[in-house]
Design an enzyme around this catalytic site. Structure first.
Site, short mmCIF file in Angstrom:
data_model
loop_
_atom_site.label_atom_id
_atom_site.label_comp_id
_atom_site.label_asym_id
_atom_site.label_seq_id
_atom_site.Cartn_x
_atom_site.Cartn_y
_atom_site.Cartn_z
N ASP A 34 -9.15 5.92 -21.26
CA ASP A 34 -8.17 6.37 -20.26
C ASP A 34 -7.99 5.37 -19.12
O ASP A 34 -7.30 5.65 -18.15
CB ASP A 34 -8.59 7.73 -19.68
CG ASP A 34 -9.91 7.65 -18.94
OD1 ASP A 34 -10.55 6.58 -18.96
OD2 ASP A 34 -10.30 8.67 -18.33
N GLU A 36 -10.45 4.10 -17.12
CA GLU A 36 -11.53 4.04 -16.12
C GLU A 36 -12.42 2.83 -16.39
O GLU A 36 -12.60 2.41 -17.54
CB GLU A 36 -12.38 5.32 -16.19
CG GLU A 36 -11.66 6.52 -15.62
CD GLU A 36 -12.52 7.79 -15.68
OE1 GLU A 36 -13.68 7.73 -16.12
OE2 GLU A 36 -11.98 8.85 -15.30
N ARG A 93 -1.82 -7.75 3.38
CA ARG A 93 -0.59 -7.91 4.15
C ARG A 93 -0.29 -6.71 5.04
O ARG A 93 0.40 -6.83 6.02
CB ARG A 93 0.58 -8.23 3.21
CG ARG A 93 0.57 -9.68 2.79
CD ARG A 93 1.58 -10.00 1.74
NE ARG A 93 1.17 -9.54 0.42
CZ ARG A 93 1.88 -9.72 -0.69
NH1 ARG A 93 3.05 -10.34 -0.63
NH2 ARG A 93 1.43 -9.30 -1.86
N GLN A 94 -0.85 -5.53 4.68
CA GLN A 94 -0.70 -4.38 5.60
C GLN A 94 -1.91 -4.39 6.52
O GLN A 94 -2.88 -3.67 6.30
CB GLN A 94 -0.67 -3.09 4.81
CG GLN A 94 0.65 -2.84 4.09
CD GLN A 94 0.65 -1.46 3.44
OE1 GLN A 94 0.70 -0.44 4.11
NE2 GLN A 94 0.56 -1.44 2.13
N ASP A 167 6.89 -19.11 8.65
CA ASP A 167 7.14 -18.00 9.58
C ASP A 167 6.22 -18.15 10.77
O ASP A 167 5.31 -18.98 10.77
CB ASP A 167 6.98 -16.62 8.89
CG ASP A 167 5.67 -16.49 8.15
OD1 ASP A 167 4.66 -17.05 8.63
OD2 ASP A 167 5.64 -15.83 7.10
N LYS A 190 11.65 -16.58 10.45
CA LYS A 190 11.99 -15.78 9.27
C LYS A 190 12.08 -14.30 9.65
O LYS A 190 11.29 -13.82 10.44
CB LYS A 190 10.89 -15.98 8.22
CG LYS A 190 10.99 -15.10 6.99
CD LYS A 190 9.81 -15.33 6.04
CE LYS A 190 8.74 -14.29 6.22
NZ LYS A 190 7.63 -14.42 5.24
N SER A 221 7.05 -13.16 -4.29
CA SER A 221 8.33 -13.23 -5.02
C SER A 221 8.92 -14.64 -4.99
O SER A 221 9.79 -14.98 -5.76
CB SER A 221 9.33 -12.27 -4.39
OG SER A 221 9.66 -12.73 -3.09
N GLY A 222 8.46 -15.45 -4.05
CA GLY A 222 8.98 -16.81 -3.89
C GLY A 222 10.12 -16.89 -2.89
O GLY A 222 10.53 -17.98 -2.50
N THR A 224 10.42 -16.31 0.37
CA THR A 224 10.15 -16.99 1.65
C THR A 224 10.27 -18.50 1.48
O THR A 224 10.97 -19.19 2.24
CB THR A 224 8.72 -16.64 2.14
OG1 THR A 224 8.66 -15.24 2.37
CG2 THR A 224 8.35 -17.41 3.41
C1 R5P Z 1 3.82 -13.49 4.77
O1 R5P Z 1 3.46 -13.30 5.93
C2 R5P Z 1 3.04 -14.36 3.83
O2 R5P Z 1 2.36 -15.37 4.51
C3 R5P Z 1 3.96 -14.96 2.76
O3 R5P Z 1 4.90 -15.78 3.41
C4 R5P Z 1 4.66 -13.89 1.97
O4 R5P Z 1 3.76 -12.92 1.51
C5 R5P Z 1 5.38 -14.51 0.79
O5 R5P Z 1 6.08 -13.51 0.10
P1 R5P Z 1 7.36 -13.85 -0.81
O6 R5P Z 1 6.98 -15.00 -1.70
O7 R5P Z 1 7.59 -12.57 -1.59
O8 R5P Z 1 8.49 -14.15 0.09
#
Ligand code: R5P
Length: 310
Positions: A34, A36, A93-94, A167, A190, A221-222, A224
């Site tokens: 399952d 686990e 990230r959170q 950023d 950003k 996701s790339g 940024t």
């Molecule tokens: C954000 O503060 C992180 O440092 C990265 O810039 C971010 O997680 C990149 O995410 P993504 O590639 O989805 O834009």
């Protein structure tokens, strides 16, 4: 000192064990039908200092749960102390409430790891330095910056360069790299209109005719990095190089990078995405196994870890 390998990044675990001239702890980590997690330690570890290596990368929930169950198995097997080596610390990230009524998952995950029985954490480029304070046990946060600086100087041999933060949150990391390269810095303003989407609003600094080196902790996701590279080119940058510690590379990220203005992207092996990266002409992987092994050795011998970065 003994090393237990989680299953999220077997290659890195083997490389670390080889560097330390140790055999990995004999264990059986598998899944019940399952899903686990089942962990069994097949050798005596009573009274040993144990390092358990596991990145909490995709599938993040499974890998995190596996780490917790490994720590529980080690504690119940009477390990003297347990260091959780988490090359990529997911859920980072959170780290604060950006909007009301959200979780602070980095704090929750820190509590889970501590309560499972870890005595110490070793990680690399935590998304935010203050995550160290979310733990009430010692945390050693290693940096990829010195390795990136060496690669830029010795391998890429770039001149006329400027280090770029993608950023505002990344300025400290960028400044650390620029100090080692004796270069100036630029900062990208950003914005994230919705989670997972990013927009470049402005670039602070003059990038015209410069080789731009963007440094960041994560590529997911790339979005940024690809947007940042385009914005730098629009402002007259010569070439854009990217250095990223953790190659999360979700969805179509590799294809996006291939089609982007990025000349070369250098990343590390904190996350095992070698199959995805293998398809790319632009992405190169540098191993952090030597640095992580050295830090583990120093922790085991109670010698300085910070002096690794002097
Ligand atoms: C954000 O503060 C992180 O440092 C990265 O810039 C971010 O997680 C990149 O995410 P993504 O590639 O989805 O834009």
């Amino acid at each position: 000192m003994k090393v237990l390998a989680g299953t999220s990044n077997s290659k890195l675990c083997k490389d670390i064990a080889r560097n330390l001239k140790l055999k990995l702890v004999n264990s059986n980590i598998k899944r019940f039908a399952d899903g686990e997690v089942y962990v069994e330690i097949n050798e005596n570890i009573r009274g040993n200092s144990i390092f358990v290596i596991q990145s909490t990368s995709n599938p993040a929930n499974d890998n995190l749960m596996e780490l917790l169950i490994c720590i529980d198995a080690l504690r119940r097997s009477s390990a003297k102390n347990i260091t959780a080596v988490i090359p990529y610390f997911g859920y980072a990230r959170q780290d604060r409430k950006v909007v009301p009524r959200t979780a602070i998952s980095a704090k929750l995950v820190s509590n889970l790891i501590t309560n499972a029985g870890a005595n110490r954490i070793l990680s690399v480029d935590l998304h935010a330095g203050q995550i160290q304070g979310f733990f009430d046990i010692p945390v050693d946060n290693l940096f990829a910056t010195p390795i990136f600086a060496r690669h830029i100087k010795n391998k890429m041999k770039l001149n006329n360069l400027i280090c770029v933060s993608p950023d505002v949150g990344g300025v400290e990391r960028t400044r650390a790299l620029s100090r080692r390269l004796n270069s100036s810095i630029a900062i990208i303003d950003k914005r994230r209109p919705t989670p997972g989407k990013s927009e470049v609003m402005n670039i602070v600094g003059n990038v015209k005719n410069k080789n731009c080196v963007i440094v960041d902790d994560i590529i997911d996701s790339g979005g940024t990095i690809v947007n940042a590279a385009q914005a730098l080119k629009n402002k007259g940058a010569k070439d854009v190089y990217v250095y990223i510690t953790h190659a999360v590379l979700s969805g179509q990220a590799v294809d996006k990078i291939e089609k982007s203005k990025i000349k070369k992207l250098i990343t590390t092996d904190t996350i095992d995405n070698s199959k995805k990266i293998g398809r790319s002409r632009k992405i190169e992987i540098i191993s952090l196994a030597p640095m992580i092994s050295e830090a583990m050795k120093r922790i085991a011998n109670s010698t300085s870890v910070s002096s690794l970065f002097k």
